[in-house]
Scaffold this motif. Structure first.
Motif, PDB file in Angstrom:
ATOM      1  N   ALA A   1      -6.511  -2.507 122.116  1.00 44.82           N
ATOM      2  CA  ALA A   1      -5.486  -3.002 122.378  1.00 44.82           C
ATOM      3  C   ALA A   1      -4.302  -4.157 122.239  1.00 44.82           C
ATOM      4  CB  ALA A   1      -5.285  -2.865 124.335  1.00 44.82           C
ATOM      5  N   ILE A   2      -5.485  -5.458 121.724  1.00 46.14           N
ATOM      6  CA  ILE A   2      -4.636  -6.416 122.079  1.00 46.14           C
ATOM      7  C   ILE A   2      -4.339  -6.870 121.159  1.00 46.14           C
ATOM      8  CG2 ILE A   2      -5.422  -9.220 121.670  1.00 46.14           C
ATOM      9  CD1 ILE A   2      -7.707  -8.902 124.141  1.00 46.14           C
ATOM     10  N   LYS A   3      -5.050  -5.961 120.217  1.00 45.86           N
ATOM     11  CA  LYS A   3      -4.694  -5.877 118.026  1.00 45.86           C
ATOM     12  C   LYS A   3      -3.494  -4.959 117.722  1.00 45.86           C
ATOM     13  CE  LYS A   3      -7.110  -4.776 113.598  1.00 45.86           C
ATOM     14  NZ  LYS A   3      -8.438  -4.874 113.020  1.00 45.86           N
ATOM     15  N   ALA A   4      -3.364  -4.186 119.268  1.00 41.47           N
ATOM     16  CA  ALA A   4      -1.907  -3.103 118.572  1.00 41.47           C
ATOM     17  C   ALA A   4      -0.890  -4.012 119.040  1.00 41.47           C
ATOM     18  CB  ALA A   4      -2.088  -1.757 119.580  1.00 41.47           C
TER      19      ALA A   4
ATOM     20  N   ARG B   1      -0.087 -13.212 113.054  1.00 42.50           N
ATOM     21  CA  ARG B   1      -0.056 -12.404 112.090  1.00 42.50           C
ATOM     22  C   ARG B   1      -1.203 -12.510 111.493  1.00 42.50           C
ATOM     23  NH1 ARG B   1       3.790 -16.005 108.191  1.00 42.50           N
ATOM     24  NH2 ARG B   1       2.255 -14.644 106.710  1.00 42.50           N
ATOM     25  N   PHE B   2      -2.200 -13.362 111.219  1.00 37.62           N
ATOM     26  CA  PHE B   2      -3.826 -13.416 111.360  1.00 37.62           C
ATOM     27  C   PHE B   2      -4.651 -12.726 111.959  1.00 37.62           C
ATOM     28  CE2 PHE B   2      -8.248 -14.588 112.073  1.00 37.62           C
ATOM     29  CZ  PHE B   2      -8.077 -14.515 110.687  1.00 37.62           C
ATOM     30  N   PHE B   3      -4.270 -11.617 113.691  1.00 40.80           N
ATOM     31  CA  PHE B   3      -4.908 -10.786 114.217  1.00 40.80           C
ATOM     32  C   PHE B   3      -4.258  -9.814 114.088  1.00 40.80           C
ATOM     33  CE2 PHE B   3      -5.595 -15.525 116.703  1.00 40.80           C
ATOM     34  CZ  PHE B   3      -7.450 -15.488 116.686  1.00 40.80           C
ATOM     35  N   ALA B   4      -3.465  -9.219 113.581  1.00 38.01           N
ATOM     36  CA  ALA B   4      -2.546  -8.887 113.494  1.00 38.01           C
ATOM     37  C   ALA B   4      -3.217  -8.124 112.231  1.00 38.01           C
ATOM     38  CB  ALA B   4      -1.347  -8.797 113.168  1.00 38.01           C
TER      39      ALA B   4
END
Length: 277
Positions: A5-8, A67-70
């Motif tokens: 969910a965090i990544k989304a 941007r990195f975590f996405a």
């Protein structure tokens, strides 16, 4: 809240047009801030600009982190040269710009933060990529230009050295004078000076200008435009692949397959008619 969910949320923020516009606005504001620091300012304004500078650095650091975590695969993030460039600019910006041996480098890096505009806007990335890919072909054009400069420099030094040694004293000075002629910087003064001794020397200048300024410029434009068209076609193909739409190559292949099938059907029909007869 789980990791997916965090990544989304990170992906949603990264793809948000408002977020992109905010990043572009901060980059522009950063450029204006660098320009403002070149003027004399009061201690209060210096403190304000220092605070704003650290705020911009923190914002860029947060933006890179989003941007990195996405990124679906984290190691793919650094496969893009643009991501590496952005990360290096942000990391080096953390270097204190005051009371440090690295102050000059830190200030220069803050100037280069304006280049992040290229990595953010796809159209600018396309222009820069096209220019870089055109460099090998432009190298041959530059070699041809050097040959032309060298030939005309040798001729000019031989003919006009006694007229004005400061402009035609040797081949290197002559080539520098020819560069002045090519850029049209008071070139008529140079021409009229030699025409007093050699009335037909205008032929020397006009042919050089035609070969260097006009022909050279057209060749450079032609090469860059050709590469840009190729990059645009490549970008369109990649976008169509992402959307699952067939590319021109796919359509051409399908048409070829249909044509082959029609030929086979025609051949089979002809064989059947022959067998019946």
């Amino acid at each position: 809240m789980n990791a997916s969910a965090i990544k989304a949320k990170f992906i949603k923020i990264r793809s948000n047009k408002i977020f992109e516009l905010v990043v572009i606005s901060v980059i522009i504001f950063s450029a204006l801030l660098v320009g403002a620091k070149t003027y004399e300012m009061s201690p209060t304004l210096i403190s304000v600009t220092t605070f704003l500078d650290w705020f911009i650095t923190f914002f860029f650091f947060t933006e890179i982190a989003i941007r990195f975590f996405a990124e679906p695969r984290k190691r793919d993030f650094f496969k893009s040269l643009w991501n590496i460039f952005d990360t290096l600019i942000v990391l080096v910006s953390v270097i204190p710009a005051d009371n440090s041996d690295m102050a000059i480098i830190a200030r220069l890096v803050r100037v280069f933060r304006v280049l992040r505009m290229v990595s953010i806007i796809p159209e600018l990335r396309l222009l820069l990529t096209s220019l870089v890919k055109a460099m090998p072909q432009l190298g041959y054009v530059m070699l041809l230009m050097f040959i032309i400069f060298y030939i005309y420099g040798a001729i000019g030094s031989t003919l006009f050295e006694e007229i004005n040694p400061e402009l035609w004293g040797d081949i290197t000075i002559s080539m520098l004078t020819l560069f002045r002629v090519m850029t049209f910087e008071d070139w008529t003064d140079v021409m009229y000076e030699t025409m007093e001794v050699y009335p037909l020397s205008w032929i020397f200048y006009l042919t050089f200008i035609f070969l260097s300024a006009f022909a050279f410029l057209n060749m450079v434009i032609g090469i860059v435009v050709n590469v840009m068209e190729q990059e645009n076609e490549k970008a369109r193909s990649e976008k169509m692949l992402e959307l699952g739409e067939p590319t021109i190559a796919d359509l051409s292949k399908q048409l070829s397959d249909i044509h082959l099938q029609l030929n086979k059907l025609n051949q089979n029909n002809q064989h059947k008619k022959t067998d019946i007869q």
